[in-house]
Write a protein that holds these residues in place. Structure first.
Motif, short mmCIF file in Angstrom:
data_model
loop_
_atom_site.label_atom_id
_atom_site.label_comp_id
_atom_site.label_asym_id
_atom_site.label_seq_id
_atom_site.Cartn_x
_atom_site.Cartn_y
_atom_site.Cartn_z
N LEU A 161 90.22 43.27 5.75
CA LEU A 161 89.50 42.34 4.90
C LEU A 161 90.27 42.03 3.62
CD1 LEU A 161 85.86 43.75 5.24
CD2 LEU A 161 86.72 41.60 6.18
N VAL A 162 90.83 43.09 3.01
CA VAL A 162 91.52 42.89 1.73
C VAL A 162 92.81 42.10 1.91
CG1 VAL A 162 92.69 44.09 -0.15
CG2 VAL A 162 90.50 44.93 0.67
N THR A 163 93.59 42.45 2.93
CA THR A 163 94.85 41.73 3.14
C THR A 163 94.61 40.33 3.66
OG1 THR A 163 95.04 42.71 5.36
CG2 THR A 163 96.21 43.80 3.54
N GLY A 164 93.38 40.04 4.11
CA GLY A 164 93.06 38.71 4.61
C GLY A 164 92.50 37.78 3.56
N ILE A 165 92.47 38.23 2.27
CA ILE A 165 91.96 37.37 1.20
C ILE A 165 92.87 36.15 1.06
CG2 ILE A 165 91.49 37.20 -1.27
CD1 ILE A 165 90.94 40.16 -1.31
N LYS A 166 92.28 35.00 1.09
CA LYS A 166 93.07 33.78 0.94
C LYS A 166 93.42 33.56 -0.52
CE LYS A 166 91.23 31.29 4.94
NZ LYS A 166 90.54 30.06 5.41
N GLN A 167 94.66 33.18 -0.75
CA GLN A 167 95.10 32.91 -2.11
C GLN A 167 94.56 31.55 -2.55
OE1 GLN A 167 96.71 34.87 -4.10
NE2 GLN A 167 97.26 36.51 -2.69
N GLU A 168 93.76 31.58 -3.60
CA GLU A 168 93.21 30.35 -4.13
C GLU A 168 93.87 30.04 -5.46
OE1 GLU A 168 89.02 30.72 -4.36
OE2 GLU A 168 88.75 30.98 -2.19
N LYS A 169 93.74 28.78 -5.87
CA LYS A 169 94.36 28.38 -7.13
C LYS A 169 93.69 29.08 -8.30
CE LYS A 169 96.45 23.86 -6.31
NZ LYS A 169 96.51 22.45 -6.77
N THR A 170 94.51 29.55 -9.22
CA THR A 170 94.01 30.15 -10.44
C THR A 170 93.61 29.05 -11.41
OG1 THR A 170 96.21 30.23 -11.40
CG2 THR A 170 95.50 32.15 -10.12
N PRO A 171 92.83 29.38 -12.45
CA PRO A 171 92.48 28.36 -13.44
C PRO A 171 93.68 27.67 -14.06
CG PRO A 171 91.10 30.28 -13.72
CD PRO A 171 92.11 30.64 -12.67
N ILE A 172 94.74 28.44 -14.36
CA ILE A 172 95.92 27.81 -14.96
C ILE A 172 96.61 26.91 -13.93
CG2 ILE A 172 97.50 29.71 -14.36
CD1 ILE A 172 98.89 29.20 -17.04
N GLY A 173 96.56 27.28 -12.65
CA GLY A 173 97.13 26.43 -11.62
C GLY A 173 96.39 25.11 -11.49
N ILE A 174 95.06 25.17 -11.61
CA ILE A 174 94.26 23.94 -11.56
C ILE A 174 94.58 23.04 -12.74
CG2 ILE A 174 91.90 23.05 -11.65
CD1 ILE A 174 91.02 25.58 -10.19
N GLU A 175 94.70 23.63 -13.94
CA GLU A 175 95.00 22.84 -15.13
C GLU A 175 96.40 22.24 -15.07
OE1 GLU A 175 92.87 21.95 -17.38
OE2 GLU A 175 91.31 23.09 -16.36
N ILE A 176 97.36 22.99 -14.53
CA ILE A 176 98.72 22.47 -14.40
C ILE A 176 98.74 21.28 -13.44
CG2 ILE A 176 101.01 22.99 -13.47
CD1 ILE A 176 100.79 25.76 -14.68
N SER A 177 98.01 21.39 -12.32
CA SER A 177 97.95 20.27 -11.38
C SER A 177 97.34 19.04 -12.01
CB SER A 177 97.14 20.69 -10.14
OG SER A 177 97.76 21.76 -9.46
N ARG A 178 96.29 19.25 -12.79
CA ARG A 178 95.64 18.13 -13.48
C ARG A 178 96.59 17.50 -14.50
NH1 ARG A 178 90.24 19.87 -16.09
NH2 ARG A 178 89.86 20.34 -13.89
#
Length: 335
Positions: A302-319
């Protein structure tokens, strides 16, 4: 997460909205492994740093919890000794024979965790070096370098800007890559929990075998100081106590006994779980689960299967990248 993982054990009383991390510490942080009082289920709750942001959607328990009780399928703790031997085709005194152990090993595989599918490091690094924001910086760096060569006399400011922009992309890319590669480190921490060797009774003979050669139905012997090599059903013991801190976070040793007790396998006293430690006494147990099918194996998956999601700073950089790109295109069209 790369360090040794410890899953805190709590009782979560939904009716009163009270969480107890220990009998005297009701205000400690939310644990990873919680019990829902009204339906007697254990849940694996992800820590806050595994979630992409702290918006209102993350307050929904369904977003941050997985039902671990559905993953724990052990039923052998409720069997009588006669049914246990009948179901697993073993013997309480002699265990399984060598030929039967070889057959089961070929059928079920080794007592080890299956490594998660890993993306090659160069692909991960390339992704981080070629994001939309990184591409804009690379273009700006290339333009500065061209300006440096075409200017007469050579203007060192262009060269300094080129180096600075390239370093920005490289440093941020390496940092993001280190975060993406964390799942491999998590798996290594689980893999380190596997003991090297264990004592088993096969065909009435006591022998020492590598822990990854254990099979379902093996009769294993554990004494104080040993690490439990698989999920086992206790059949005989003398003042046996186990330390479940590597699994549940409980620091107090828990006594084991062969009698049938609690229906929930995580609370049953006649079970000892893989990666926990025997701290007192000794005992014999029949292996009921190995490798990925153990409780710790389910948690590792379960732990190793956690999907990597965008961090808040990643979202702001994309914006920010989108805004800059649109402004640059509009400016180029107008002027």
């Amino acid at each position: 997460m790369a360090r040794r993982l410890s899953f805190d054990l709590t009782r979560n009383y939904r009716n009163g909205d009270v969480e107890l991390n220990s009998p005297t510490t009701p205000d400690t942080p939310s644990p990873l492994l919680t019990k829902q009082h009204n339906n007697n289920k254990w849940r694996l709750k992800w820590p806050d740093f595994c979630c992409c942001s702290k918006d209102k959607n993350n307050n929904d328990p369904s977003k941050k919890e997985m039902d671990l009780s559905k993953e724990v399928t052990i039923q052998e703790h409720m069997y009588t000794f006669e049914k246990l031997c009948s179901e697993l085709k073993t013997d309480l005194d002699n265990g399984v024979t060598d030929s039967e152990a070889s057959y089961r090993y070929a059928r079920d595989g080794p007592n080890a965790f299956t490594p998660p599918k890993q993306t090659p490091w160069f692909i991960l690094l390339g992704r981080e070096m070629s994001t939309a924001f990184a591409i804009i910086i690379w273009i700006a760096s290339a333009i500065s370098l061209i300006c440096f060569f075409v200017s007469e006399p050579r203007n060192m400011q262009y060269y300094i800007i080129t180096i600075a922009l390239a370093l920005v992309v490289i440093i941020t890319g390496l940092y993001s890559y280190s975060q993406q590669a964390s799942s491999a480190e998590i798996f290594k921490s689980f893999k380190s929990m596997v003991p090297q060797a264990t004592v088993v009774i096969r065909g009435g003979k006591r022998i020492e075998v590598p822990a990854d050669r254990l099979v379902i139905g093996d009769l294993v012997y554990c004494k104080a100081g040993d690490r439990i090599p698989a999920d086992i059903r206790i059949v005989r013991c003398e003042s046996m106590k186990v330390d479940n801190s590597s699994l549940t976070g409980e620091s107090d040793p828990l006594s084991r006994s062969p009698e049938v007790g609690h229906q929930n396998p995580l609370e049953a006293k006649n079970l000892a779980f893989f990666s926990t430690n025997c701290v007192d006494g000794s005992g014999y147990g029949i292996v009921v689960a190995i490798g990925d099918n153990t409780v710790m194996g389910n948690i590792a998956r379960l732990v190793t299967g956690i999907k990597q999601e965008k961090t808040p700073i990643g979202i702001e950089i994309s914006r920010f990248t989108t805004i800059i790109t649109v402004m640059a295109c509009v400016d180029g069209l107008i002027f």
